[in-house]
Design a protein around this motif. Structure first.
Motif, PDB file in Angstrom:
ATOM      1  N   ALA A 145      47.389  41.408   4.944  1.00 38.17           N
ATOM      2  CA  ALA A 145      46.628  42.052   6.025  1.00 38.17           C
ATOM      3  C   ALA A 145      47.530  42.382   7.201  1.00 38.17           C
ATOM      4  O   ALA A 145      47.388  43.441   7.847  1.00 38.17           O
ATOM      5  CB  ALA A 145      45.483  41.143   6.468  1.00 38.17           C
ATOM      6  N   ASP A 146      48.486  41.492   7.510  1.00 39.43           N
ATOM      7  CA  ASP A 146      49.431  41.755   8.610  1.00 39.43           C
ATOM      8  C   ASP A 146      50.354  42.918   8.246  1.00 39.43           C
ATOM      9  O   ASP A 146      50.721  43.730   9.110  1.00 39.43           O
ATOM     10  CB  ASP A 146      50.257  40.502   8.908  1.00 39.43           C
ATOM     11  CG  ASP A 146      49.437  39.414   9.594  1.00 39.43           C
ATOM     12  OD1 ASP A 146      48.439  39.767  10.260  1.00 39.43           O
ATOM     13  OD2 ASP A 146      49.793  38.228   9.449  1.00 39.43           O
ATOM     14  N   GLN A 147      50.734  42.989   6.987  1.00 35.14           N
ATOM     15  CA  GLN A 147      51.572  44.101   6.560  1.00 35.14           C
ATOM     16  C   GLN A 147      50.815  45.426   6.685  1.00 35.14           C
ATOM     17  O   GLN A 147      51.390  46.441   7.102  1.00 35.14           O
ATOM     18  CB  GLN A 147      52.044  43.890   5.121  1.00 35.14           C
ATOM     19  CG  GLN A 147      52.970  42.683   4.943  1.00 35.14           C
ATOM     20  CD  GLN A 147      53.549  42.597   3.545  1.00 35.14           C
ATOM     21  OE1 GLN A 147      54.012  43.608   2.990  1.00 35.14           O
ATOM     22  NE2 GLN A 147      53.533  41.394   2.958  1.00 35.14           N
ATOM     23  N   ILE A 148      49.522  45.414   6.346  1.00 32.34           N
ATOM     24  CA  ILE A 148      48.703  46.622   6.491  1.00 32.34           C
ATOM     25  C   ILE A 148      48.616  47.020   7.959  1.00 32.34           C
ATOM     26  O   ILE A 148      48.726  48.204   8.318  1.00 32.34           O
ATOM     27  CB  ILE A 148      47.282  46.396   5.920  1.00 32.34           C
ATOM     28  CG1 ILE A 148      47.332  46.196   4.397  1.00 32.34           C
ATOM     29  CG2 ILE A 148      46.374  47.556   6.278  1.00 32.34           C
ATOM     30  CD1 ILE A 148      47.752  47.434   3.632  1.00 32.34           C
ATOM     31  N   ARG A 149      48.438  46.020   8.828  1.00 29.29           N
ATOM     32  CA  ARG A 149      48.337  46.318  10.265  1.00 29.29           C
ATOM     33  C   ARG A 149      49.661  46.831  10.827  1.00 29.29           C
ATOM     34  O   ARG A 149      49.692  47.493  11.868  1.00 29.29           O
ATOM     35  CB  ARG A 149      47.876  45.079  11.024  1.00 29.29           C
ATOM     36  CG  ARG A 149      46.396  44.793  10.841  1.00 29.29           C
ATOM     37  CD  ARG A 149      45.898  43.803  11.856  1.00 29.29           C
ATOM     38  NE  ARG A 149      46.522  42.489  11.678  1.00 29.29           N
ATOM     39  CZ  ARG A 149      46.422  41.495  12.554  1.00 29.29           C
ATOM     40  NH1 ARG A 149      45.758  41.679  13.679  1.00 29.29           N
ATOM     41  NH2 ARG A 149      46.988  40.342  12.312  1.00 29.29           N
ATOM     42  N   SER A 209      48.714  39.861  17.890  1.00 31.29           N
ATOM     43  CA  SER A 209      48.190  39.039  16.789  1.00 31.29           C
ATOM     44  C   SER A 209      49.084  39.077  15.553  1.00 31.29           C
ATOM     45  O   SER A 209      48.738  38.510  14.512  1.00 31.29           O
ATOM     46  CB  SER A 209      46.786  39.522  16.400  1.00 31.29           C
ATOM     47  OG  SER A 209      46.840  40.862  15.913  1.00 31.29           O
ATOM     48  N   MET A 210      50.233  39.739  15.642  1.00 26.58           N
ATOM     49  CA  MET A 210      51.130  39.875  14.499  1.00 26.58           C
ATOM     50  C   MET A 210      52.179  38.771  14.503  1.00 26.58           C
ATOM     51  O   MET A 210      52.572  38.265  15.572  1.00 26.58           O
ATOM     52  CB  MET A 210      51.828  41.237  14.560  1.00 26.58           C
ATOM     53  CG  MET A 210      50.880  42.423  14.413  1.00 26.58           C
ATOM     54  SD  MET A 210      50.330  42.649  12.721  1.00 26.58           S
ATOM     55  CE  MET A 210      51.815  43.370  12.009  1.00 26.58           C
ATOM     56  N   PRO A 211      52.690  38.407  13.333  1.00 29.75           N
ATOM     57  CA  PRO A 211      53.778  37.413  13.254  1.00 29.75           C
ATOM     58  C   PRO A 211      55.016  37.939  13.981  1.00 29.75           C
ATOM     59  O   PRO A 211      55.413  39.094  13.797  1.00 29.75           O
ATOM     60  CB  PRO A 211      54.034  37.283  11.753  1.00 29.75           C
ATOM     61  CG  PRO A 211      52.764  37.738  11.102  1.00 29.75           C
ATOM     62  CD  PRO A 211      52.229  38.827  11.989  1.00 29.75           C
ATOM     63  N   ALA A 214      59.777  41.483  14.680  1.00 29.18           N
ATOM     64  CA  ALA A 214      61.209  41.560  15.005  1.00 29.18           C
ATOM     65  C   ALA A 214      61.945  42.378  13.951  1.00 29.18           C
ATOM     66  O   ALA A 214      62.802  43.218  14.272  1.00 29.18           O
ATOM     67  CB  ALA A 214      61.800  40.158  15.112  1.00 29.18           C
ATOM     68  N   LEU A 215      61.602  42.135  12.674  1.00 29.85           N
ATOM     69  CA  LEU A 215      62.228  42.897  11.599  1.00 29.85           C
ATOM     70  C   LEU A 215      61.836  44.364  11.697  1.00 29.85           C
ATOM     71  O   LEU A 215      62.693  45.262  11.562  1.00 29.85           O
ATOM     72  CB  LEU A 215      61.803  42.335  10.237  1.00 29.85           C
ATOM     73  CG  LEU A 215      62.310  43.102   9.006  1.00 29.85           C
ATOM     74  CD1 LEU A 215      63.837  43.091   8.957  1.00 29.85           C
ATOM     75  CD2 LEU A 215      61.709  42.520   7.727  1.00 29.85           C
TER      76      LEU A 215
END
Length: 247
Positions: free
Chosen positions: A6-10, A177-179, A184-185
Motif C-alpha cells: 500500500a505504501d508503494q502504491i501511495r 504517513s510514508m516510511p 529517502a530512496l
C-alpha cells in the motif's frame, strides 16, 4: 528494502504530485508575460533615456536662447544710446561723430548677426520640445502597457503559486504517513533521474523509461515478495507493482 504494498502504491501518488509541481514550476517560468514584461521594461528604459537626453537638449537650447536674446538686447541698447548722441550732436567733435557713426553701423551688423543666432536657437529649441513631447507620449504608452502586462503576469503567477501550494500541502500529508527509508530512496532516485523516482509497472513495461522488461527481469520480479521494493535494471527507478503489471 521492504515496504508495504500500500505504501508503494501511495508512492505513485507522491510521484504524480511531484510531476505536477514540476509542471507548475515550468509553466510559471515559461509564462509569455515574463518575456512581454522584460521586453517592455527594456523598451521603456531606452525611451526614458532618450527622453532625458531630449529634455537636456531642450533645457540647453532654452538657456542658449535666453543668453542670445540678452546679447541682442545689450547691443540694441548700446546702439540706441549711440544714436541718441548722434541725433543730439551736442559737444561731439567731427572725429567722435565719425566714430559714433561707424560704431552704429557695426552694432547694427552685430545685432543682425545675433538675431540670426536667436532664430537658429529658437528652431533648435522648437525641435527639441517637439521631440520631448513625442517621447513623453511614447513613455506614457509604454508605462501603461507595462502596467497591464505586469498585472497579467502577477495574476497568472498567483494562480500557479496557489495551485502549487495546494499540491505541496497534499504531498506533505501523504509523505507524513510514508516510511522514511522508502521516501529517502525515492528522493535520491528522483533527483538523479530527472524528477521521476518511482514508476508504475504496467503490462511488463516501466512507465518511467517506457522500456519493456525482459523475461529474466519479469521472472525475478514475480519471485520477489509483495513487500519487496523492486527497481528497474535499466533506469534504476522504483517499480510499483499493480493489478495491471502483467506479471
Amino acid at each position: 528494502m521492504n515496504a508495504e504494498p500500500a505504501d508503494q502504491i501511495r508512492l505513485l501518488d507522491v510521484q504524480a504530485l511531484d510531476v505536477r509541481l514540476s509542471q507548475l514550476a515550468h509553466k510559471r517560468k515559461s509564462l509569455p508575460e515574463h518575456t512581454e514584461v522584460d521586453s517592455l521594461t527594456k523598451d521603456l528604459t531606452q525611451q526614458r533615456d532618450l527622453l532625458v537626453a531630449a529634455q537636456t537638449q531642450a533645457s540647453d537650447a532654452a538657456r542658449e536662447q535666453t543668453k542670445a536674446e540678452q546679447d541682442v538686447d545689450q547691443v540694441r541698447q548700446r546702439a540706441a544710446r549711440d544714436q541718441q548722441r548722434l541725433d543730439s550732436g551736442a559737444g561731439i567733435s567731427a572725429r567722435d561723430l565719425a566714430n559714433l557713426q561707424s560704431e552704429v553701423v557695426s552694432l547694427a551688423k552685430r545685432q543682425a548677426d545675433l538675431e540670426d543666432v536667436v532664430l537658429e536657437v529658437m528652431e533648435r529649441l522648437e525641435g527639441a520640445q517637439e521631440r520631448v513631447t513625442e517621447l513623453t507620449e511614447r513613455v506614457s504608452a509604454l508605462e501603461a502597457k507595462l502596467t497591464d502586462a505586469t498585472a497579467r503576469r502577477d495574476a497568472a503567477t498567483g494562480e500557479l503559486d496557489a495551485e502549487a501550494a495546494k499540491v505541496t500541502k497534499d504531498r506533505e500529508v501523504i509523505v507524513a504517513s510514508m516510511p522514511t527509508d522508502l521516501m529517502a530512496l525515492y528522493e535520491k532516485i528522483r533527483v538523479k533521474q530527472g524528477g521521476v523516482g518511482a514508476a508504475r509497472l504496467y503490462q511488463r513495461r516501466c512507465e518511467g523509461c517506457r522500456l519493456e522488461l525482459d523475461m529474466a527481469e519479469v521472472n525475478e520480479i514475480k519471485a520477489a515478495a509483495r513487500d519487496q521494493v523492486v527497481r528497474h535494471e535499466n533506469c534504476g527507478r522504483i517499480l510499483v507493482r499493480t493489478a495491471d503489471s502483467g506479471i
